[in-house]
Design an enzyme around this catalytic site. Sequence first.
Site, PDB file in Angstrom:
ATOM      1  N   LYS A 106       0.824  -1.228   0.000  1.00  9.64           N
ATOM      2  CA  LYS A 106       0.000   0.000   0.000  1.00  9.64           C
ATOM      3  C   LYS A 106       0.851   1.267   0.000  1.00  9.64           C
ATOM      4  O   LYS A 106       0.623   2.213   0.745  1.00  9.64           O
ATOM      5  CB  LYS A 106      -0.955   0.008   1.200  1.00  9.64           C
ATOM      6  N   ARG A 107       1.832   1.310  -0.895  1.00  7.72           N
ATOM      7  CA  ARG A 107       2.752   2.434  -0.954  1.00  7.72           C
ATOM      8  C   ARG A 107       2.205   3.559  -1.826  1.00  7.72           C
ATOM      9  O   ARG A 107       1.408   3.348  -2.727  1.00  7.72           O
ATOM     10  CB  ARG A 107       4.106   1.987  -1.504  1.00  7.72           C
TER      11      ARG A 107
END
Length: 304
Positions: A106-107
């Site tokens: 989830k960057r």
Amino acid sequence: MSLDLMIKKITTMNNPSVAGLDPVLDYVPGYIQDKNFEIYGKNLKGASEAIWEFNKGLIDALCDVVPAVKPQSAFYEMYGLHGMEVLDRTIKYAKGKGLYVILDVKRNDIGSTAAAYSAAYLGRTMVSNEMYAASPVDCVTVNPYLGTDGIKPFIDDCKKYDKGIFVLVKTSNPSSGDLQDLIINDETIYQKAGALVRKWGADTVGDYGYSAVGAVVGATYPQQAKVLRELMPNTYFLVPGYGAQGGSAKDVKNCFNKDGLGAIVNSSRGIMCAYKKGNYAETDFAQAARNEAIRMKNELNSIL
């Protein structure tokens, strides 16, 4: 495109599911913990090595049943550098077993930092005029909150290196509606995010008719999934929330297209901790995980 590889594995194995590898130490059978604590000490190193032994057993048991695994980086980062090394080891081992690997990180960030994140997982890093791949993963999860310039580096690397991404659209957690369900000009934020995902992936559609830019759509919100499926016909969905979070096979049906494709459903605790729910000895944790993965496969296929 990379998602074609995932879809081919799904169709070959007749299984639209992914096993989440999100291990906390409590999930690891006691005998594995004891063994590794004795060797490495009751510390972060010992915990990480226990998780590695657990993961390896799970992968060996699942690699001919599920098409993909999804490690969640947070559950390795919490053990420091030892945990991160085990994450890398786990990814490489899963790839060696022929599994498609979705790394749940989830960057995102502003453009230049997003480019660095993308290089870390999907692209290449320059060292003394040589390009190196830091990770062999096939796909990562990304956060769209920073908009197009935060997503573009990931899409560029998807195109260049044949990778994929899943963008958070409608997540499975109870408070997701705090932001995602807000209405702006007669549309919810999750609908607006879905429209952007469709746009971002428009020129990356592969052989199966799906783009390299997928969407995370939770099993716990079947009505919203129906809206998003209609909005994004060429987008593959990564579907969390099945099993331990309360989502059922019936709930995930709206995530699929009429072709029986369009979604891959995740189960983490349900598979990893299956030995705790049945009449299993701790030493049978891998067989219990395999049995649960087969049960899940059959249940999903029954509604498609």
